[in-house]
Enzyme design. Structure first.
Site, PDB file in Angstrom:
ATOM      1  N   SER A 186      44.110 -37.651 -51.935  1.00  0.00           N
ATOM      2  CA  SER A 186      44.108 -36.625 -50.894  1.00  0.00           C
ATOM      3  C   SER A 186      42.769 -36.471 -50.183  1.00  0.00           C
ATOM      4  O   SER A 186      42.734 -36.100 -49.017  1.00  0.00           O
ATOM      5  CB  SER A 186      44.548 -35.287 -51.478  1.00  0.00           C
ATOM      6  OG  SER A 186      43.784 -34.954 -52.614  1.00  0.00           O
ATOM      7  N   HIS A 214      50.937 -37.317 -49.940  1.00  0.00           N
ATOM      8  CA  HIS A 214      50.441 -37.793 -48.643  1.00  0.00           C
ATOM      9  C   HIS A 214      51.094 -39.095 -48.181  1.00  0.00           C
ATOM     10  O   HIS A 214      50.711 -39.638 -47.153  1.00  0.00           O
ATOM     11  CB  HIS A 214      48.921 -37.950 -48.694  1.00  0.00           C
ATOM     12  CG  HIS A 214      48.226 -36.664 -49.014  1.00  0.00           C
ATOM     13  ND1 HIS A 214      47.977 -35.701 -48.061  1.00  0.00           N
ATOM     14  CD2 HIS A 214      47.803 -36.147 -50.196  1.00  0.00           C
ATOM     15  CE1 HIS A 214      47.392 -34.669 -48.638  1.00  0.00           C
ATOM     16  NE2 HIS A 214      47.275 -34.904 -49.919  1.00  0.00           N
ATOM     17  N   LYS A 245      53.812 -30.985 -46.206  1.00  0.00           N
ATOM     18  CA  LYS A 245      52.862 -31.836 -45.472  1.00  0.00           C
ATOM     19  C   LYS A 245      53.626 -32.557 -44.361  1.00  0.00           C
ATOM     20  O   LYS A 245      54.012 -31.922 -43.406  1.00  0.00           O
ATOM     21  CB  LYS A 245      52.138 -32.726 -46.471  1.00  0.00           C
ATOM     22  CG  LYS A 245      51.190 -31.839 -47.285  1.00  0.00           C
ATOM     23  CD  LYS A 245      50.507 -32.462 -48.453  1.00  0.00           C
ATOM     24  CE  LYS A 245      49.583 -31.407 -49.095  1.00  0.00           C
ATOM     25  NZ  LYS A 245      49.178 -31.727 -50.448  1.00  0.00           N
TER      26      LYS A 245
END
Ligand SMILES: *Cc1c(COP(=O)(O)O)cnc(C)c1O
Length: 392
Positions: A186, A214, A245
């Site tokens: 990250s 991610h 996200k």
């Protein structure tokens, strides 16, 4: 009211710690967005180009996702009102779990309220005393806390150091072994060597937990995530990804073999003892999944933006870290210098988060430049121009 006197306050110890943080330039502070998340944001009433969100596909404020959220509220109201195992589990949750499992190619999936809770819940349910957890040193804080709470023996290996991990795995044969890693780190943006990790896990009969916070939506065939990126798929992989996200909404899920999901439903305290997320969020996420599937153009644009950023920062005295993902950290080093550059950008109407220790190792403070498909090339040019000015 008594006079404010630090030494007599019941919380003077906390105040001292905060004062020390402040003196070292490490005091954490929040800023208030006065509008939606996006490539351009309004913070405390002022407009900025933002390179600070994880909204990689620009879905957080997508009209179709927002409309789905509203329609979800019309059907289910505002809150779930109970935990999943009581009466909080709705048809919307159920359908989303089925879609998520199919999306990432696993037999089953389980929704959690957040990624933080998914990691803590899953690890604590899967291993305990007598077992061993092997963790990359740069794993996310939630994985680190998860392994400590699990009471398993903890072994941390140097970042992506497969040799060290192999030696560690060879040293224990007792109990269950669990290797866990961020798929895309990250704060660094680089990828874990998943195929090699899977091979090691095969050899040592260890489970492999992948945190794809991610990668999901961004990496792999039609946004299927990091397993798809590397073309791997194996029953011993326990896959976790977040939904706040790239998916643009909120929540997280674990996808795995049915027996693993059953075990989580029965043992994961972070699943059992918490209120289900509002069903409307699941309705919104079903729409996000459709958009992620259709977003090849956005993913191609993200790649082009990344390439442009790398080109336009060539020759700068600070260097971009080695990453092919939308997380493009610019390594600065010192805490104060990093803050100064971040503030300099802010004065120029650009918001980039400064990441300092203890989130990253000492001496590696950085600007975490996060790209989004919602950016255009002129946003990148403005960022590059400002950084070149500040470097002088
Ligand atoms: C953001 C993040 C989490 C936590 O997810 P939330 O849904 O925000 O709680 C977990 N792991 C990684 C690698 C993350 O980046």
């Amino acid at each position: 009211m008594p006079e404010r006197n630090d030494l007599q306050m019941p919380f003077s110890r906390l105040q001292l710690e905060l004062d020390e943080r402040a003196a070292n330039g490490l005091l954490r502070k929040r800023h208030t967005l006065t509008g939606p998340q996006g490539a351009h944001v309004e913070v405390d009433g002022k407009r900025y180009i933002s390179f600070s969100s994880n909204d990689y596909l620009g879905l957080a404020n997508h009209p179709r996702v927002a409309a789905a959220l509203k329609s979800g509220a019309d059907i289910y109201g505002a809150g779930a009102g109970a935990a999943h195992l009581v009466t909080g589990h709705s048809l919307a949750h159920e359908r989303l779990e089925e879609e998520l499992a199919a999306f990432v190619g696993k037999p089953s999936a389980l929704l959690f309220s957040t990624g933080f809770m998914a990691n803590i819940g899953a690890v604590q349910a899967l291993v305990g005393r007598g077992d061993t957890v092997y963790a990359d040193r740069l794993n996310h804080a939630s994985l680190n806390d998860a392994m400590l709470l699990s009471r398993a023996t903890v072994r941390r290996y140097r970042h992506s150091d497969l040799g060290q991990l192999a030696r560690m795995l060879g040293e224990t044969t007792d109990g269950q072994r669990l290797v866990m890693t961020d798929a895309v780190f990250s704060m660094d943006g680089d990828r874990a060597p998943l195929p090699a990790l899977l091979e090691l896990c095969e050899k040592h009969d260890a489970w492999l937990l992948i945190d794809d916070a991610h990668g999901f939506g961004v990496s792999g065939e039609r946004g299927r995530g990091s397993m798809s990126h590397f073309g791997i798929d194996h029953p011993r992989i326990i896959y976790m990804a977040t939904l706040g996200k790239a998916a643009g909404v909120f929540g997280a899920f674990v996808a795995a073999e049915k027996v693993v999901i059953e075990a989580l439903i029965n043992n994961a305290r972070g699943y059992i003892y918490t209120t289900a997320t509002p069903p409307a969020l699941s309705v919104a996420l079903l729409e996000s999944l459709v958009l992620i599937d259709e977003a090849d153009e956005s993913r191609a644009h993200l790649k082009a933006l990344t390439k442009r950023l790398k080109q336009s920062l060539e020759g700068l005295k600070w260097r971009l870290m080695d990453s092919d993902t939308p997380i493009q950290p610019l390594l600065i080093g010192g805490n104060q210098e990093t803050m100064d550059v971040s503030m300099g950008l802010r004065e120029r109407g650009i918001w980039v988060a400064a990441i300092r220790p203890p989130t990253v190792p000492d001496g590696t403070a950085r600007l975490r430049i996060a790209l989004s498909a919602a950016h255009d090339f002129s946003d990148i040019e403005k960022l590059a121009k400002a950084l070149h000015e500040l470097a002088r």
